[in-house]
Design an enzyme around this catalytic site. Structure first.
Site, mmCIF file in Angstrom:
data_model
loop_
_atom_site.group_PDB
_atom_site.id
_atom_site.type_symbol
_atom_site.label_atom_id
_atom_site.label_comp_id
_atom_site.label_asym_id
_atom_site.label_seq_id
_atom_site.Cartn_x
_atom_site.Cartn_y
_atom_site.Cartn_z
ATOM 1 N N ARG A 158 68.297 120.871 83.474
ATOM 2 C CA ARG A 158 69.447 121.787 83.412
ATOM 3 C C ARG A 158 70.749 121.095 83.780
ATOM 4 O O ARG A 158 71.801 121.435 83.226
ATOM 5 C CB ARG A 158 69.193 122.987 84.316
ATOM 6 C CG ARG A 158 68.170 123.900 83.709
ATOM 7 C CD ARG A 158 67.964 125.128 84.528
ATOM 8 N NE ARG A 158 67.279 126.125 83.717
ATOM 9 C CZ ARG A 158 66.605 127.139 84.205
ATOM 10 N NH1 ARG A 158 66.523 127.308 85.486
ATOM 11 N NH2 ARG A 158 66.021 127.995 83.397
ATOM 12 N N LYS A 195 50.936 138.039 79.044
ATOM 13 C CA LYS A 195 50.918 139.490 78.805
ATOM 14 C C LYS A 195 51.540 139.924 77.490
ATOM 15 O O LYS A 195 52.602 139.444 77.109
ATOM 16 C CB LYS A 195 51.681 140.177 79.927
ATOM 17 C CG LYS A 195 50.988 140.069 81.261
ATOM 18 C CD LYS A 195 51.808 140.808 82.267
ATOM 19 C CE LYS A 195 51.128 140.842 83.617
ATOM 20 N NZ LYS A 195 52.027 141.389 84.621
ATOM 21 N N GLY A 228 59.666 128.842 79.736
ATOM 22 C CA GLY A 228 59.369 127.757 80.674
ATOM 23 C C GLY A 228 58.087 127.007 80.386
ATOM 24 O O GLY A 228 58.072 125.777 80.350
ATOM 25 N N GLY A 286 63.986 133.569 79.987
ATOM 26 C CA GLY A 286 64.235 135.010 79.880
ATOM 27 C C GLY A 286 65.330 135.304 78.870
ATOM 28 O O GLY A 286 65.212 136.214 78.044
HETATM 29 P P1 AMP Z 1 54.091 133.706 80.067
HETATM 30 O O1 AMP Z 1 54.969 133.470 81.255
HETATM 31 O O2 AMP Z 1 53.911 135.130 79.718
HETATM 32 O O3 AMP Z 1 54.474 132.842 78.880
HETATM 33 O O4 AMP Z 1 52.624 133.257 80.505
HETATM 34 C C1 AMP Z 1 52.290 131.957 80.857
HETATM 35 C C2 AMP Z 1 50.984 131.985 81.561
HETATM 36 O O5 AMP Z 1 49.988 132.517 80.722
HETATM 37 C C3 AMP Z 1 50.509 130.617 81.981
HETATM 38 O O6 AMP Z 1 50.561 130.511 83.377
HETATM 39 C C4 AMP Z 1 49.080 130.561 81.464
HETATM 40 O O7 AMP Z 1 48.152 130.060 82.424
HETATM 41 C C5 AMP Z 1 48.763 132.009 81.177
HETATM 42 N N1 AMP Z 1 47.699 132.142 80.166
HETATM 43 C C6 AMP Z 1 47.660 131.606 78.943
HETATM 44 N N2 AMP Z 1 46.490 131.880 78.324
HETATM 45 C C7 AMP Z 1 45.756 132.616 79.194
HETATM 46 C C8 AMP Z 1 44.455 133.198 79.138
HETATM 47 N N3 AMP Z 1 43.681 133.078 78.075
HETATM 48 N N4 AMP Z 1 44.040 133.881 80.220
HETATM 49 C C9 AMP Z 1 44.835 134.004 81.314
HETATM 50 N N5 AMP Z 1 46.057 133.482 81.411
HETATM 51 C C10 AMP Z 1 46.532 132.798 80.372
#
Ligand code: AMP
Length: 399
Positions: A37, A199, A351, A374
């Site tokens: 950054r 999620k 990220g 974000g």
């Molecule tokens: P996000 O911040 O929503 O992009 O989520 C990133 C996180 O999703 C990372 O820390 C990953 O470990 C988690 N992640 C990715 N695939 C899976 C999975 N199959 N089960 C649980 N967590 C996951």
């Protein structure tokens, strides 16, 4: 309304307030873990100095919640920035007040001063009028180069613009806007969006907005299991957001006949989320009851790669698996490498995907890597970002 850019403003002899995003990750010992950054802001800072402006830099760091906490001081940033610019960048004792004003008065054109953490004052996040005015009183020109904070209507990103005549975007901000717009306005087809991460609920807005823009949507990561459950598969102990199943089904129905909406067909499942746990590849109808799926499998990788290879525009947000743990990182790295090898215009935001691209050593082969997780998601959702709108509005007011 077009946004004015820093090189379209007279900066000579002016006090130039540059809102930068120096919210860098710090170690326990307060060392900077990643200075991307800071490095990304150098072009604008150097430009202001060379144009004869006095560069007054302001940023937040962490979440001190209005308290003056030494561990959130920008002191390590001032030191790193001094090294990068090859000149001393003093750190002001605060970001407002008489002492700071006196320090700015003593600055010569071409000099740089870093103000202390904006969030040492609660008024920053509350976007309080008096605080915005106090910040504005320190300068003649306002430049916003903090894309990563543009989705927040704070005093230093929005309020301040109401009290100044001359406001403009820095080079980093403009690059972010122009690149992300390519993913929304007239993207070249085939357009492949790859979404992963934990999620579905975090990405619903993005899926909805991309639905009538993309050719193909590839879903991986934890969010895939809510969709698979919605389709009637048993997904064992994989991550599922029960309250999103209905909505996921709606999205799948909306996509039908309109775009290709591809879910994983196989997975790397494990007895538990642990590098030492027993693992095996399974297909959608063979996920064991007590196991958890932690990465996409080789068949899915192959299907996704074919889509990526034929794309002319690619947007990627979110890992395909728990890539922080080596055994479950292969899907994510395969996707990162495929994007790097493709001739499409590619954008990577968020990220974790950015960190995967950096770890894979292929960052220089990506069209645009967004510095704001974000902010880039909200942009792709089609939302208006207050920090950007404030620049646009001001241009409208003063022509
Ligand atoms: P996000 O911040 O929503 O992009 O989520 C990133 C996180 O999703 C990372 O820390 C990953 O470990 C988690 N992640 C990715 N695939 C899976 C999975 N199959 N089960 C649980 N967590 C996951």
């Amino acid at each position: 309304m077009a946004i004015r850019r820093v090189d379209q403003v007279d900066l000579k002899g002016k006090r130039v307030f540059i809102r930068v995003d120096f919210n860098v990750p710090l170690s326990e010992k307060n060392e900077i873990n990643d200075d991307t950054r800071i490095v990304s802001s150098l072009t604008t800072i150097r430009f202001v100095c060379e144009a004869g402006g006095k560069a007054i830099l302001a940023s937040h760091l962490g979440r001190p919640k209005g308290k003056r906490e030494p561990r959130y001081s920008l002191a390590p940033v001032a030191e790193r920035l001094s090294g990068l610019l090859g000149r001393n960048v003093p750190l002001a004792p605060d970001c407002v007040g008489e002492e700071v004003r006196a320090q700015i008065k003593g600055m010569k054109p071409g000099e740089v001063l870093l103000l202390e953490n904006l969030r040492f004052h609660t008024e920053e996040e509350k976007n309080e009028e008096s605080f915005s005015k106090a910040l504005a009183s320190l300068c003649d020109v306002y430049i916003n180069d903090a894309f990563g904070a543009a989705h927040r209507a704070h005093a230093s990103t929005e309020g301040i613009t109401r009290h100044l005549k001359t406001v403009a975007a820095g080079f980093l901000m403009m690059k972010e806007i122009e690149s992300l717009e390519k993913a929304l306005i007239c993207p070249q087809a085939p357009y492949v969006a790859i979404l992963g991460g934990a999620k579905v609920s975090d990405k619903i807005g993005v899926i909805r907005n991309l639905m009538d823009k993309v050719t193909t949507l590839l879903i991986g990561g934890g969010m895939a299991y809510t969709f698979l459950k919605a389709k009637g598969f048993e997904v064992g102990k994989s991550l599922v957001e029960e309250d999103q199943i209905g909505l996921s089904l709606n999205l799948l129905e909306t996509a039908e006949g309109k775009i290709k909406f591809l879910l994983p067909t196989d997975h790397l499942a494990a007895e538990r989320k642990d590098v030492h746990a027993k693992k095996k590849f399974v297909t959608n109808d063979g996920i064991p009851e007590d196991w958890v799926c932690l990465d996409i499998g080789p068949e899915t990788v192959q299907i996704f790669l074919e889509e990526i290879q034929s794309a002319r525009t690619i947007f990627w947000n979110g890992p395909m698996g728990v890539f922080e743990l080596e055994p479950f990182s292969r899907g994510t790295f395969a996707i990162a490498k495929a994007i790097a090898g493709s001739s499409a215009f590619s954008i990577v935001g968020g990220g974790d995907s950015v960190s995967a691209v950096n770890q894979a050593g292929i960052a220089d082969q990506i069209g645009h890597i967004s510095t704001g997780g974000g902010a880039s998601l909200e942009f792709i959702e089609g939302r208006k970002l207050p920090g950007i709108e404030a620049l646009r509005k001001k241009r409208g007011e003063i022509g």
